[in-house]
Design an enzyme around this catalytic site. Structure first.
Site, PDB file in Angstrom:
ATOM      1  N   LYS A 100       1.039   4.043  -3.093  1.00 29.80           N
ATOM      2  CA  LYS A 100       0.616   5.422  -2.816  1.00 29.80           C
ATOM      3  C   LYS A 100       1.768   6.414  -2.949  1.00 29.80           C
ATOM      4  O   LYS A 100       1.574   7.544  -3.393  1.00 29.80           O
ATOM      5  CB  LYS A 100      -0.013   5.501  -1.422  1.00 29.80           C
ATOM      6  CG  LYS A 100      -1.380   4.821  -1.315  1.00 29.80           C
ATOM      7  CD  LYS A 100      -2.402   5.467  -2.249  1.00 29.80           C
ATOM      8  CE  LYS A 100      -3.801   4.941  -2.027  1.00 29.80           C
ATOM      9  NZ  LYS A 100      -4.787   5.571  -2.953  1.00 29.80           N
ATOM     10  N   TYR A 125       0.834  -1.201   0.000  1.00 29.32           N
ATOM     11  CA  TYR A 125       0.000   0.000   0.000  1.00 29.32           C
ATOM     12  C   TYR A 125       0.869   1.252   0.000  1.00 29.32           C
ATOM     13  O   TYR A 125       0.639   2.200  -0.770  1.00 29.32           O
ATOM     14  CB  TYR A 125      -0.902  -0.035   1.227  1.00 29.32           C
ATOM     15  CG  TYR A 125      -1.930   1.083   1.314  1.00 29.32           C
ATOM     16  CD1 TYR A 125      -2.987   1.144   0.414  1.00 29.32           C
ATOM     17  CD2 TYR A 125      -1.851   2.048   2.320  1.00 29.32           C
ATOM     18  CE1 TYR A 125      -3.940   2.147   0.504  1.00 29.32           C
ATOM     19  CE2 TYR A 125      -2.792   3.045   2.418  1.00 29.32           C
ATOM     20  CZ  TYR A 125      -3.840   3.095   1.505  1.00 29.32           C
ATOM     21  OH  TYR A 125      -4.776   4.103   1.608  1.00 29.32           O
TER      22      TYR A 125
END
Length: 304
Positions: free
Chosen positions: A167, A163
């Site tokens: 991002k 993640y």
């Protein structure tokens, strides 16, 4: 601030912040195209949930809406959806790349498939969407693109490697892509929000949950979608606050070629770590130029 006659495309629009972004823009006059991958899901009453619910909410505001049951990692599907939007409304002015998945996992158990799925959705999906709308935005001489990042991407968190990587990749995408958009009035920025949503509810203590409303997030999003938006910038917003983020470099320590050994860096680490003042660089080229100037200065070389 109004968005009349503007066409906005929003991914991950079936729930949470994606739905809120869509409604906020529609309330101010924008036509909205909603993209998510849950349009066929049904709730226990048998009614359409998610994307269809967002679509109906926009229509209830009296604004026009299109919806696409689409996984943003499907580049062919993305291109087809963008073609249909342009055919229907003639333009695309705003793209909010909000689609993302969040499945924390410790690194030992993170599989290659899980890693690839995360990047395909969050990073590649945002690239695919932006790649698809970019020619139209260039042709019309106007565009606003927002990448939705996350605090874990900027700072890291336990069990968030995939993640965080996806991002943070969006930050790098903004940092370079905005330069290519300047001459075409295409402004590219990132927004790092944190609000009380189904995705974040179990990560917020009960005592602070009321603080994490969507008001500052919606205001920041619409600012970045507006005529007067900046470009190449990163906004962080949550709990009523809005701040500007940028990668910074602490003051450097210089080592001559003869002195520069790993032991010297170890001995100087406390001086290197968070040494003041902090330096800001507008681009990679600016950083390289700063390195060149430092090295030249230490060697008493004059450069232009």
């Amino acid at each position: 601030m109004r968005f009349d006659n503007r066409v906005a495309v929003l991914t991950g629009a079936g729930s949470g912040l994606g739905r809120a972004y869509a409604l906020a823009l529609a309330e101010r006059g924008a036509k909205v195209a909603l993209i998510d991958s849950d349009a066929l899901d049904k709730d226990k009453t048998g009614a359409n949930s998610g994307l269809e619910s967002s679509h109906q909410a926009v229509l209830a505001l009296g604004e026009q809406s299109m919806l696409f049951n689409l996984d943003v990692s499907d580049f062919a599907g993305v291109k087809q959806a963008v073609t249909e939007i342009i055919s229907h409304w003639g333009r695309i002015d705003i793209l909010v790349n909000n689609a993302g998945i969040h499945a924390p996992c410790d690194f030992d158990n993170l599989t290659v498939d899980m890693w690839q799925h995360q990047l395909n959705t969050d990073l590649n999906g945002s690239f695919y969407m932006t790649k698809a709308v970019w020619p139209q935005m260039k042709q019309q001489g106007y565009g606003r693109v927002i990448m939705i990042s996350a605090a874990s991407g900027l700072y890291g968190d336990m069990h968030e490697t995939s993640y965080s990587a996806s991002k943070m990749g969006l930050i790098g995408l903004v940092n370079s892509l905005y330069l290519e958009g300047i001459d075409h009035n295409i402004k590219v920025n990132s927004l790092t929000p944190h609000a009380l949503t189904p995705m974040t509810a179990n990560r917020l203590a009960s005592s602070v949950k009321p603080l994490f409303s969507k008001s500052s997030i919606m205001a920041s999003m619409m600012f970045l979608c507006s005529l007067d938006a900046p470009t190449g910038q990163h906004l962080l917003t949550a709990a009523g606050s809005v701040s500007h983020g940028q990668f910074t470099e602490f003051k450097s320590c210089y080592f001559s070629a003869e002195e520069c050994k790993p032991e010297a860096i170890l001995n100087s680490w406390q001086q290197i770590y968070q040494a003041q003042p902090v330096n800001l660089h507008r681009s990679g080229e600016d950083q390289v130029l700063a390195w060149a100037r430092r090295g030249a200065g230490e060697r008493h070389i004059t450069i232009e």
